[in-house]
Design a protein around this motif. Structure first.
Motif, short mmCIF file in Angstrom:
data_model
loop_
_atom_site.label_atom_id
_atom_site.label_comp_id
_atom_site.label_asym_id
_atom_site.label_seq_id
_atom_site.Cartn_x
_atom_site.Cartn_y
_atom_site.Cartn_z
N ARG A 118 -0.84 4.50 0.51
CA ARG A 118 -1.52 5.36 1.47
C ARG A 118 -2.96 4.87 1.65
O ARG A 118 -3.48 4.12 0.82
CB ARG A 118 -1.52 6.83 1.02
N VAL A 119 -3.58 5.30 2.72
CA VAL A 119 -4.97 5.00 3.00
C VAL A 119 -5.70 6.34 3.16
O VAL A 119 -5.36 7.14 4.03
CB VAL A 119 -5.14 4.15 4.27
N GLU A 120 -6.67 6.57 2.33
CA GLU A 120 -7.42 7.82 2.31
C GLU A 120 -8.75 7.61 3.03
O GLU A 120 -9.57 6.81 2.61
CB GLU A 120 -7.64 8.26 0.86
N ARG A 121 -8.97 8.33 4.13
CA ARG A 121 -10.18 8.19 4.93
C ARG A 121 -11.28 9.09 4.35
O ARG A 121 -11.11 10.30 4.21
CB ARG A 121 -9.90 8.56 6.38
N ILE A 122 -12.42 8.49 4.04
CA ILE A 122 -13.58 9.22 3.52
C ILE A 122 -14.67 9.21 4.59
O ILE A 122 -15.14 8.14 4.98
CB ILE A 122 -14.11 8.59 2.22
N CYS A 123 -15.05 10.40 5.08
CA CYS A 123 -15.98 10.50 6.19
C CYS A 123 -17.35 11.01 5.72
O CYS A 123 -17.46 11.66 4.68
CB CYS A 123 -15.44 11.43 7.27
N TYR B 199 -6.32 1.44 -6.79
CA TYR B 199 -6.87 1.50 -5.45
C TYR B 199 -8.21 0.81 -5.38
O TYR B 199 -8.82 0.48 -6.40
CB TYR B 199 -6.97 2.94 -4.95
N HIS C 61 -4.79 2.58 -1.39
CA HIS C 61 -4.01 2.76 -2.61
C HIS C 61 -2.85 1.75 -2.62
O HIS C 61 -2.14 1.59 -1.63
CB HIS C 61 -3.46 4.18 -2.69
N ASP D 274 -11.99 0.86 -3.00
CA ASP D 274 -12.83 1.46 -1.96
C ASP D 274 -13.24 0.36 -0.98
O ASP D 274 -13.92 -0.59 -1.36
CB ASP D 274 -14.09 2.09 -2.57
N THR E 45 0.85 -1.19 0.00
CA THR E 45 0.00 0.00 0.00
C THR E 45 0.89 1.24 0.00
O THR E 45 2.00 1.23 0.54
CB THR E 45 -0.90 0.03 1.24
N CYS F 207 -12.74 3.77 3.29
CA CYS F 207 -11.37 4.18 3.00
C CYS F 207 -10.99 3.77 1.58
O CYS F 207 -11.45 2.74 1.07
CB CYS F 207 -10.38 3.55 3.98
N LYS F 208 -10.18 4.59 0.96
CA LYS F 208 -9.55 4.22 -0.30
C LYS F 208 -8.16 3.69 0.01
O LYS F 208 -7.31 4.42 0.51
CB LYS F 208 -9.46 5.42 -1.24
#
Length: 365
Positions: A151-156, A285, A210, A287, A149, A207-208
């Motif tokens: 990065r991990v993108e947090r989607i709120c 990536y 990547h 979801d 990985t 989270c995405k």
């Protein structure tokens, strides 16, 4: 807006042109059938072909058998074997079937095990068609240097200020919330499991994750197929894998700007046009919704595929993604699907052994 009006006007013209016609008669000559040959050949596995003949569009016959069919297999210009020809209507020991139980065609298989670099040639003989030759070269196996990985993108969920109407209820303490029914696919039981959740302002939605797959490419190995195997969202029949990597644009390096590639569970093809003979860091990536804290395994298979199979998949995807869809048939020739069957229709492609890449990822909500 003008673009949509153009499609609407086109549909209206076609409707008016056809609405006054009750019956359509065909006074021309029936077109001659063509030989249809399909089969994906994989290194480490044995030969397989599905052979039939095309039907006239007004025909109701389900019998597309080719009479007195025989298929010879040559490898590196040397005769190897005659493929066994069987009538296939339902599932057999080779796992081949057709949706219609009354649809009769020819299924051919052999015992030779394909090796990397084999130059394969099929000779197809029958009473119905002239002898046809189909040639492919079996690809090798790619080298994966790293899979991890990036990065991990947090989607709120939106805040209360951003979307006050979203939180239409309150909990027992008087806090704004949104009761919501959701479901997720359980890989072990192969079922969708439903549950109720309470959504609060600013709470993590998903989270995405990547990924980076580092490929050690070699010269003259030009075409790849990336297949997600485990861990990615979706089900066995529908896997979601996304990318903005320019390799998936196939030709135009700028075509993926602000445009995401939507992956498939069975093929995600790309060429080495951007990294000929060099290593490459492929980015994509997924979801992923977090249901708790646990370790998860992500794995992919990377294959080399030969040029014929690549061109077929490329043209088939373009055919399915045509802007006008079925309307195209009424006004123009649709996208032609690539075929390597001389004087016939179909695809006989080749794919190398898979290189598997796997990583474990700790999920924390």
């Amino acid at each position: 807006m003008k673009h949509h009006l153009k499609y609407f006007a086109l549909a209206a013209v076609l409707f008016m042109a056809t609405s006054c016609i009750k019956d359509v008669s065909f006074d021309g000559e029936e077109s001659a059938p063509k030989l249809v040959v399909n089969g994906l050949q994989i290194v480490g596995e044995t030969p397989n072909l599905c052979i039939e003949k095309s039907r006239f569009f007004m025909s109701t016959s389900t019998d597309v058998m080719v009479k007195n069919l025989s298929v010879k297999l040559y490898v590196n210009d040397a005769f190897v074997e005659d493929l066994i020809v069987v009538d296939s209507c339902t599932l057999n020991e080779d796992g081949y079937y057709h949706d219609s139980p009354n649809y009769k065609f020819n299924y051919c298989y052999g015992s030779y095990v394909y090796q990397e670099g084999d130059k394969v040639r099929f000779e197809v003989h029958s009473d119905d068609f002239d002898t046809t030759e189909i040639e492919i070269t079996m690809p090798g196996q790619p080298v994966v240097m790293d899979f991890d990985t990036t990065r991990v993108e947090r989607i709120c969920h939106p805040s209360l200020e951003e979307d006050p109407n979203y939180y239409w209820a309150v909990d027992s303490q008087g806090n704004p919330c949104c009761p919501q029914y959701s479901e997720y696919y359980d890989e072990e039981s192969h079922t969708w499991i439903g549950y109720y959740d309470t959504i609060y302002p600013g709470q993590l939605d998903y989270c995405k994750v990547h990924f980076n797959l580092q490929i050690a490419n070699t010269p003259q190995k030009e075409y790849f197929n990336l297949i997600p195997v485990e861990g990615f969202s979706g089900s066995h029949y529908y896997v979601q894998l996304y990318s903005t990597d320019p390799v998936f644009s196939n030709m135009d390096i700028t075509s993926l700007i602000n445009n995401e590639y939507h992956g498939k569970n069975d093929h995600n093809i790309f060429s080495d046009d951007l990294f000929q003979g060099d290593s490459y860091n492929l980015s994509f990536y997924d979801d992923w919704v977090y249901f708790g804290n646990y370790d998860k395994t992500f794995s992919v298979n990377l294959h080399y595929i030969e040029e014929n199979y690549y061109k077929y998949l490329q043209s088939f995807d373009a055919y399915k993604d045509s802007d006008l869809g079925e309307l195209t048939y009424l006004i123009a020739e649709p996208t032609q699907i690539y075929s390597n069957v001389k004087d016939g229709i179909g695809i006989v492609g080749g794919m190398g052994r898979a290189t598997s890449a796997e990583m474990k990822f700790h999920i924390q909500k």
